[in-house]
Design a protein around this motif. Structure first.
Motif: not given
Length: 300
Positions: A205-231
């Motif tokens: 719960t602490a990770f979901r409420i506190v840490v996860l919102p602060l990781l948005r730029p990192g998650l977008i960067a990792v997700g976009s890298f994976a999306f483009v490579h798979a595409w």
């Protein structure tokens, strides 16, 4: 005794030192402020011209009629797009590519998030060796993984299924994604999680409420890298998919070229269809992408 010829001379007063003219406080000049503007804009203009000419050339072949030699796409035609979308089954290829890219994005992000959190927050005996193995795996080309992956998927009866390509793309993207996610999580102060624990939250719960919102730029960067490579990846789809109805756009582009001739108009139209989704995605996430990659580039 003082004679009348003696003169009393007073010590000469010392003159105050001349004050240096004070400089007005202003902005400190930097090295590049003294460079003439033409020395900056001219190389950038040449680079922009060098970059845009190939895109214009692709648009020219895609929009002008077959056999035309005009440097302006007029009269404009969309027959090449209709040909590749309907006659060459690019509509089906597009759907398959979207499914593979989105599924790879989701699986890579979820697994990398869990693994990156473990690497960032826990200490275990083989942590350094595991990190070294992740880094070394980036030097292995994807072609070397074809034979073992093909044998594994053959035993699992997953050949000629989109799931095999999704799993292969996810495995190929995980090492770098886990390293980047662990760097993002290290930037989040551990005291924030501890404060959430004091308030009664468990670790998840602490990770979901506190840490996860602060990781948005990192998650977008990792997700976009994976999306483009798979595409854009061509090799896994070519080797694991034999049914034409399950092929992806990179393999479909390859079918437009033969040993005898190349349909330049159809190939240009297919290239534009393949590039437009990636351009649209990066146009919306470029701000988060730059922030995410710079935030993850920290010493672990």
């Amino acid at each position: 005794m003082i004679t009348k010829d003696a003169t009393i001379s007073a010590p000469a007063a010392l003159a105050p030192p001349a004050e240096e003219p004070r400089q007005r406080p202003g902005k400190k000049r930097r090295a590049w402020d003294e460079v003439p503007r033409r020395h900056i804009y001219l190389p950038l203009s040449l680079y922009l011209l060098f970059t845009l000419i190939p895109f214009y050339w692709i648009l020219l072949f895609a929009l002008r009629p077959a056999g035309s030699t005009s440097l302006v796409p007029w009269p404009m035609t969309f027959g090449h797009f209709d040909k590749v979308w309907n006659d060459r089954s690019f509509g089906t290829y597009f759907q398959n590519s979207v499914l593979i890219a989105v599924a790879t994005l989701v699986m890579t992000t979820l697994v990398a998030l869990a693994g990156g959190y473990a690497l960032a927050r826990f200490d275990f005996r083989i942590k350094r060796g595991f990190m070294l193995a992740l880094l070394c795996s980036q030097f292995v080309p994807g072609a070397l993984l074809l034979v073992p992956l093909f044998q594994i998927f053959a035993k699992l009866q997953m050949i000629n299924s989109l799931g095999s390509v999704i799993i292969a793309e996810t495995v190929f993207q995980l090492p770098l994604s886990m390293i980047l996610i662990s760097g993002f999580i290290r930037n989040v102060p551990y005291s924030l999680e501890e404060a959430a624990w004091v308030d009664g939250c468990d670790r998840f719960t602490a990770f979901r409420i506190v840490v996860l919102p602060l990781l948005r730029p990192g998650l977008i960067a990792v997700g976009s890298f994976a999306f483009v490579h798979a595409w854009n990846h061509f090799l896994f789809a070519l080797m694991f998919l034999s049914d034409q109805s399950k092929q992806t756009i990179p393999v479909g582009l390859n079918t437009l070229m033969s040993s005898d001739s190349v349909d330049l108009g159809a190939l240009a139209a297919g290239g534009i269809i393949a590039a437009v989704p990636v351009v649209i995605v990066f146009a919306f996430i470029q701000k988060w992408l730059i922030t995410g990659f710079s935030a993850g580039a920290v010493k672990g």
